[in-house]
Design a protein around this motif. Sequence first.
Motif, PDB file in Angstrom:
ATOM      1  N   LYS A  13       0.752  -1.367   0.136  1.00 18.05           N
ATOM      2  CA  LYS A  13       0.014  -0.089  -0.105  1.00 18.05           C
ATOM      3  C   LYS A  13       1.094   1.194  -0.010  1.00 18.05           C
ATOM      4  O   LYS A  13       1.928   1.314   0.987  1.00 18.05           O
ATOM      5  CB  LYS A  13      -0.769   0.040   1.198  1.00 18.05           C
ATOM      6  CG  LYS A  13      -2.191   0.676   1.242  1.00 18.05           C
ATOM      7  CD  LYS A  13      -2.852   0.271   2.540  1.00 18.05           C
ATOM      8  CE  LYS A  13      -4.298   0.683   2.290  1.00 18.05           C
ATOM      9  NZ  LYS A  13      -5.228   0.534   3.482  1.00 18.05           N
ATOM     10  N   PRO A  14       0.874   2.224  -0.985  1.00 19.17           N
ATOM     11  CA  PRO A  14       1.496   3.424  -0.825  1.00 19.17           C
ATOM     12  C   PRO A  14       1.351   4.220   0.262  1.00 19.17           C
ATOM     13  O   PRO A  14       0.211   4.183   0.929  1.00 19.17           O
ATOM     14  CB  PRO A  14       1.359   4.167  -2.262  1.00 19.17           C
ATOM     15  CG  PRO A  14      -0.056   3.834  -2.444  1.00 19.17           C
ATOM     16  CD  PRO A  14      -0.363   2.218  -2.010  1.00 19.17           C
ATOM     17  N   PRO A  15       2.349   5.142   0.608  1.00 14.64           N
ATOM     18  CA  PRO A  15       2.279   5.972   1.694  1.00 14.64           C
ATOM     19  C   PRO A  15       1.105   7.013   1.157  1.00 14.64           C
ATOM     20  O   PRO A  15       0.740   7.350   0.138  1.00 14.64           O
ATOM     21  CB  PRO A  15       3.492   6.584   1.805  1.00 14.64           C
ATOM     22  CG  PRO A  15       4.210   6.324   0.589  1.00 14.64           C
ATOM     23  CD  PRO A  15       3.637   5.117   0.016  1.00 14.64           C
ATOM     24  N   TRP A 100      10.017  12.869  10.318  1.00 15.98           N
ATOM     25  CA  TRP A 100       9.128  12.440  11.248  1.00 15.98           C
ATOM     26  C   TRP A 100       7.969  13.516  11.254  1.00 15.98           C
ATOM     27  O   TRP A 100       8.313  14.746  11.343  1.00 15.98           O
ATOM     28  CB  TRP A 100       9.866  12.221  12.554  1.00 15.98           C
ATOM     29  CG  TRP A 100      10.882  11.007  12.437  1.00 15.98           C
ATOM     30  CD1 TRP A 100      12.115  11.090  12.168  1.00 15.98           C
ATOM     31  CD2 TRP A 100      10.626   9.859  12.997  1.00 15.98           C
ATOM     32  NE1 TRP A 100      12.673   9.865  12.386  1.00 15.98           N
ATOM     33  CE2 TRP A 100      11.543   9.200  12.673  1.00 15.98           C
ATOM     34  CE3 TRP A 100       9.515   9.055  13.527  1.00 15.98           C
ATOM     35  CZ2 TRP A 100      12.167   7.659  13.268  1.00 15.98           C
ATOM     36  CZ3 TRP A 100       9.736   7.769  13.890  1.00 15.98           C
ATOM     37  CH2 TRP A 100      10.964   7.058  13.676  1.00 15.98           C
ATOM     38  N   LEU A 101       6.773  13.209  10.615  1.00 16.99           N
ATOM     39  CA  LEU A 101       5.908  14.016  11.184  1.00 16.99           C
ATOM     40  C   LEU A 101       5.119  13.665  12.364  1.00 16.99           C
ATOM     41  O   LEU A 101       4.773  12.470  12.316  1.00 16.99           O
ATOM     42  CB  LEU A 101       4.749  13.972   9.824  1.00 16.99           C
ATOM     43  CG  LEU A 101       4.975  14.594   8.615  1.00 16.99           C
ATOM     44  CD1 LEU A 101       6.180  14.162   7.888  1.00 16.99           C
ATOM     45  CD2 LEU A 101       3.949  14.716   7.760  1.00 16.99           C
ATOM     46  N   GLY A 110       1.892   9.028   9.201  1.00 14.99           N
ATOM     47  CA  GLY A 110       2.237   8.323   7.768  1.00 14.99           C
ATOM     48  C   GLY A 110       2.312   6.676   8.026  1.00 14.99           C
ATOM     49  O   GLY A 110       2.711   6.229   9.027  1.00 14.99           O
ATOM     50  N   ARG A 111       1.787   6.035   7.097  1.00 12.90           N
ATOM     51  CA  ARG A 111       1.598   4.677   7.042  1.00 12.90           C
ATOM     52  C   ARG A 111       2.858   4.016   7.314  1.00 12.90           C
ATOM     53  O   ARG A 111       2.808   3.149   8.048  1.00 12.90           O
ATOM     54  CB  ARG A 111       1.146   4.402   5.745  1.00 12.90           C
ATOM     55  CG  ARG A 111       0.756   2.910   5.426  1.00 12.90           C
ATOM     56  CD  ARG A 111      -0.082   2.576   4.272  1.00 12.90           C
ATOM     57  NE  ARG A 111      -1.188   3.101   4.446  1.00 12.90           N
ATOM     58  CZ  ARG A 111      -1.917   4.061   3.515  1.00 12.90           C
ATOM     59  NH1 ARG A 111      -1.232   4.395   2.528  1.00 12.90           N
ATOM     60  NH2 ARG A 111      -2.986   4.422   3.667  1.00 12.90           N
ATOM     61  N   TYR A 112       4.010   4.464   7.117  1.00 14.51           N
ATOM     62  CA  TYR A 112       5.478   3.712   7.208  1.00 14.51           C
ATOM     63  C   TYR A 112       6.325   4.612   7.826  1.00 14.51           C
ATOM     64  O   TYR A 112       7.696   4.512   7.857  1.00 14.51           O
ATOM     65  CB  TYR A 112       5.778   3.374   5.834  1.00 14.51           C
ATOM     66  CG  TYR A 112       4.962   2.539   5.099  1.00 14.51           C
ATOM     67  CD1 TYR A 112       4.599   1.130   5.576  1.00 14.51           C
ATOM     68  CD2 TYR A 112       4.403   2.959   3.964  1.00 14.51           C
ATOM     69  CE1 TYR A 112       3.724   0.573   4.746  1.00 14.51           C
ATOM     70  CE2 TYR A 112       3.616   2.266   3.103  1.00 14.51           C
ATOM     71  CZ  TYR A 112       3.151   1.127   3.683  1.00 14.51           C
ATOM     72  OH  TYR A 112       2.526   0.142   2.919  1.00 14.51           O
ATOM     73  N   GLY A 113       5.655   5.561   8.774  1.00 17.10           N
ATOM     74  CA  GLY A 113       6.414   6.567   9.533  1.00 17.10           C
ATOM     75  C   GLY A 113       7.748   7.074   8.567  1.00 17.10           C
ATOM     76  O   GLY A 113       7.447   7.915   7.963  1.00 17.10           O
ATOM     77  N   PRO A 114       8.762   7.374   9.030  1.00 18.93           N
ATOM     78  CA  PRO A 114       9.887   7.841   8.518  1.00 18.93           C
ATOM     79  C   PRO A 114      10.295   7.579   7.257  1.00 18.93           C
ATOM     80  O   PRO A 114      11.081   8.246   6.246  1.00 18.93           O
ATOM     81  CB  PRO A 114      11.180   7.657   9.552  1.00 18.93           C
ATOM     82  CG  PRO A 114      11.128   6.497  10.067  1.00 18.93           C
ATOM     83  CD  PRO A 114       9.451   6.489  10.336  1.00 18.93           C
TER      84      PRO A 114
END
Length: 128
Positions: A13-15, A100-101, A110-114
Amino acid sequence: VVFGALGRRVMAKPPEPIEQMLPDADVVVEATVKEVVSTGAPIPVPRADEHVSDKGTQYASQVLVLEVARVLKGKVDGKTLQVTKPVAPYLVKAGVKGAWLVDKSKNVLGRYGPDSWRVDKVEAALKK
């Protein structure tokens, strides 16, 4: 679409688009995980047919201490920031770097963090 070693279709799955996530970010930093303070209880692996390569595996939440190299948005007191990585399809360990948000509750977005977006892409989106 990528074919894995067993010839199965693998589709990640894309971010989320960075433009959708930035409004929810109270703070955006370029940082490195200094310490994993804690990791929540393991999440059971969902049952799926043998031919399914992505079973929707989720990993426990983690409390992290980030060593901040640069603040791209918002304000950070000091050189470290304690955040919570929610239950998500990834885990992090000390040394992981990136953009990092972080929302007002100190949750990583974010789905995958950094790994969701490269630092240069975050910087470009912030300038828009």
